[in-house]
Write a protein that holds these residues in place. Structure first.
Motif, PDB file in Angstrom:
ATOM      1  N   THR A  53     -57.136 -36.544  -5.906  1.00 52.99           N
ATOM      2  CA  THR A  53     -56.335 -36.380  -7.123  1.00 52.99           C
ATOM      3  C   THR A  53     -55.069 -35.596  -6.767  1.00 52.99           C
ATOM      4  N   VAL A  54     -53.923 -36.143  -7.179  1.00 55.58           N
ATOM      5  CA  VAL A  54     -52.623 -35.523  -6.912  1.00 55.58           C
ATOM      6  C   VAL A  54     -51.860 -35.458  -8.226  1.00 55.58           C
ATOM      7  N   MET A  55     -51.259 -34.302  -8.501  1.00 52.89           N
ATOM      8  CA  MET A  55     -50.426 -34.158  -9.691  1.00 52.89           C
ATOM      9  C   MET A  55     -48.986 -33.955  -9.249  1.00 52.89           C
ATOM     10  N   VAL A  56     -48.105 -34.816  -9.745  1.00 51.13           N
ATOM     11  CA  VAL A  56     -46.670 -34.732  -9.463  1.00 51.13           C
ATOM     12  C   VAL A  56     -46.011 -34.330 -10.775  1.00 51.13           C
ATOM     13  N   GLY A  57     -45.553 -33.088 -10.842  1.00 45.73           N
ATOM     14  CA  GLY A  57     -45.058 -32.570 -12.111  1.00 45.73           C
ATOM     15  C   GLY A  57     -46.209 -32.550 -13.103  1.00 45.73           C
ATOM     16  N   GLU A  58     -46.079 -33.290 -14.172  1.00 46.80           N
ATOM     17  CA  GLU A  58     -47.129 -33.382 -15.182  1.00 46.80           C
ATOM     18  C   GLU A  58     -47.917 -34.688 -15.090  1.00 46.80           C
ATOM     19  N   LYS A  59     -47.606 -35.512 -14.111  1.00 44.52           N
ATOM     20  CA  LYS A  59     -48.223 -36.830 -13.976  1.00 44.52           C
ATOM     21  C   LYS A  59     -49.379 -36.777 -12.978  1.00 44.52           C
ATOM     22  N   LEU A  60     -50.551 -37.233 -13.412  1.00 45.62           N
ATOM     23  CA  LEU A  60     -51.768 -37.171 -12.611  1.00 45.62           C
ATOM     24  C   LEU A  60     -52.065 -38.520 -11.973  1.00 45.62           C
ATOM     25  N   PHE A  61     -52.342 -38.499 -10.669  1.00 45.84           N
ATOM     26  CA  PHE A  61     -52.714 -39.700  -9.929  1.00 45.84           C
ATOM     27  C   PHE A  61     -54.111 -39.497  -9.361  1.00 45.84           C
ATOM     28  N   THR A  62     -54.963 -40.471  -9.560  1.00 42.09           N
ATOM     29  CA  THR A  62     -56.319 -40.394  -9.028  1.00 42.09           C
ATOM     30  C   THR A  62     -56.525 -41.494  -7.993  1.00 42.09           C
ATOM     31  N   GLY A  63     -57.492 -41.279  -7.140  1.00 42.38           N
ATOM     32  CA  GLY A  63     -57.818 -42.298  -6.147  1.00 42.38           C
ATOM     33  C   GLY A  63     -56.790 -42.450  -5.052  1.00 42.38           C
ATOM     34  N   VAL A  64     -56.016 -41.398  -4.771  1.00 43.82           N
ATOM     35  CA  VAL A  64     -54.970 -41.471  -3.760  1.00 43.82           C
ATOM     36  C   VAL A  64     -55.595 -41.377  -2.365  1.00 43.82           C
ATOM     37  N   ALA A  65     -55.200 -42.276  -1.497  1.00 41.76           N
ATOM     38  CA  ALA A  65     -55.630 -42.271  -0.097  1.00 41.76           C
ATOM     39  C   ALA A  65     -54.424 -41.919   0.770  1.00 41.76           C
ATOM     40  N   PRO A  66     -54.666 -41.426   1.986  1.00 47.12           N
ATOM     41  CA  PRO A  66     -53.539 -41.097   2.858  1.00 47.12           C
ATOM     42  C   PRO A  66     -52.548 -42.246   3.036  1.00 47.12           C
ATOM     43  N   LYS A  67     -53.030 -43.478   3.047  1.00 47.24           N
ATOM     44  CA  LYS A  67     -52.138 -44.633   3.214  1.00 47.24           C
ATOM     45  C   LYS A  67     -51.219 -44.841   2.007  1.00 47.24           C
ATOM     46  N   ASP A  68     -51.534 -44.217   0.873  1.00 45.76           N
ATOM     47  CA  ASP A  68     -50.755 -44.374  -0.361  1.00 45.76           C
ATOM     48  C   ASP A  68     -49.596 -43.388  -0.481  1.00 45.76           C
ATOM     49  N   VAL A  69     -49.575 -42.371   0.361  1.00 48.38           N
ATOM     50  CA  VAL A  69     -48.652 -41.256   0.166  1.00 48.38           C
ATOM     51  C   VAL A  69     -47.182 -41.672   0.287  1.00 48.38           C
ATOM     52  N   GLU A  70     -46.846 -42.446   1.294  1.00 44.77           N
ATOM     53  CA  GLU A  70     -45.443 -42.824   1.474  1.00 44.77           C
ATOM     54  C   GLU A  70     -44.917 -43.601   0.268  1.00 44.77           C
ATOM     55  N   GLU A  71     -45.710 -44.540  -0.231  1.00 41.96           N
ATOM     56  CA  GLU A  71     -45.295 -45.310  -1.409  1.00 41.96           C
ATOM     57  C   GLU A  71     -45.170 -44.402  -2.629  1.00 41.96           C
ATOM     58  N   MET A  72     -46.119 -43.488  -2.823  1.00 45.46           N
ATOM     59  CA  MET A  72     -46.052 -42.556  -3.950  1.00 45.46           C
ATOM     60  C   MET A  72     -44.808 -41.685  -3.836  1.00 45.46           C
TER      61      MET A  72
END
Length: 88
Positions: A53-72
């Motif tokens: 789970t990663v929160m960017v500002g007030e926006k919550l992202f779930t199910g994030v994998a290391p391969k998803d980070v660059e796109e996020m």
């Protein structure tokens, strides 16, 4: 300043939060955004899924994998920073 919080609770840690933090740190350095992003570890948002789970500002992202980070980073973080600087 944009705050990014990466869950480091036991479930997210086992699913790769350490790798996600390292990738975000690498991208922050690459784009020279140390003065625009505050990267923090946090504990459970109670949204445990198949990834971190990663929160960017007030926006919550779930199910994030290391391969998803660059796109996020490109689709969520950079535009959020651009939006912040346009308001200054």
């Amino acid at each position: 300043m944009l705050t990014i919080q990466v869950c480091v609770g036991s479930s997210c840690f086992l699913r790769g939060s350490k790798k996600i933090i390292a990738e975000i740190e690498k991208l922050i350095a690459e784009f020279q955004l140390d003065d625009k992003i505050l990267l923090k570890g946090c504990f459970c948002h109670e949204k445990c899924t198949g990834g971190v789970t990663v929160m960017v500002g007030e926006k919550l992202f779930t199910g994030v994998a290391p391969k998803d980070v660059e796109e996020m980073f490109e689709q969520e973080i950079l535009p959020a920073i651009k939006g912040d600087t346009e308001c200054l």
